[in-house]
Design a protein around this motif. Structure first.
Motif: not given
Length: 251
Positions: A173-175, A177
């Motif tokens: 997932q792209r969270w 970060r």
């Protein structure tokens, strides 16, 4: 049993000269210290590069632009996994974390390789009261989202992660970060069945005269945390039947 091979990983962004002290303190306690400079413009990348030339135990990785703490940790995790490292102890670059406890945390990880070893902060008079009280909100939500599986503190970044499950979570997932990395990492690892073990760790907030620095923005980062917990609560509801079974199966 997992064969434990561990490194210390220090993400840094415009920390200033205190970074050198943090790195030296970590190197005094552990043979492998990796630093990810996250697009810093303060000259510390050049200084660390000179230090690394004379220290085989110090590795430097430099990201061209600032991407956030979680992105820097992900970069280091990927490099660690590629070299067969099983566990990573993350440590902040700003002098707040107790390098002298690195061996104890690494020993706990060696004894419990399938767990995450979480620092539970012990604050002194230098800690801003707003920060101490404010973190209770995030801690309450993190414990709710994991059905009180034992997360002592969701925000304290001095901790040992098993590399494989955390890397898999982050790549899916792209969270996670930026500032949301630390609390989301422990919640999602708990969802994967990685048990938390909490160890007390003193925290020291350095003054500006001592070289202390902070990139915490009260409004921006609290909005980020609010959005993160909103997402995690939705994930918690979807996982609730499984979490109840897992929670009831544990002593």
């Amino acid at each position: 049993m997992t064969r434990v091979t561990s490194i210390v990983l220090i993400p840094s962004y415009n920390t200033g000269p205190i970074l050198y002290q943090s790195v030296a303190a970590a190197r005094a306690q552990w043979p492998e210290v990796w630093v990810v400079v996250d697009g810093s413009t303060d000259g510390t990348a050049e200084g660390l590069r000179q230090l690394a030339e004379n220290d085989a135990g110090l590795r430097l990785m430099v990201l061209p632009t600032n991407s956030g703490k979680g992105a820097a940790v992900l970069y280091g995790l990927s490099a660690a996994a590629a070299e067969g490292v099983s566990h990573v102890l993350t440590m902040d670059a700003d002098g707040q974390h107790p390098a002298e406890l690195i061996p104890a945390f690494m020993q706990a990880a060696a004894e419990h390789p399938d767990c995450m070893i979480l620092g539970r902060p012990v604050f002194d008079a230098s800690a801003p009261l707003l920060r101490v009280r404010g973190r209770r909100v995030s801690n309450w939500w993190a414990n709710l989202e994991t059905l009180w599986m034992g997360i002592g503190d969701s925000l304290f970044g001095f901790r040992v992660y098993p590399v494989a499950p955390l890397l898999d979570i982050m790549r899916r997932q792209r969270w996670m970060r930026r500032f949301d990395f630390d609390p989301e990492a422990v919640v999602r690892l708990a969802w994967r069945g990685v048990r938390p073990i909490n160890l007390d760790a003193p925290v020291r907030y350095l003054s500006k005269d001592e070289g202390g620095s902070s990139h915490f923005d009260y409004w921006r980062d609290n909005v980020l945390l609010t959005w993160m917990h909103t997402r995690l609560v939705l994930g918690f509801v979807a996982r609730l039947p499984w979490l109840l079974r897992m929670r009831m199966a544990r002593p």
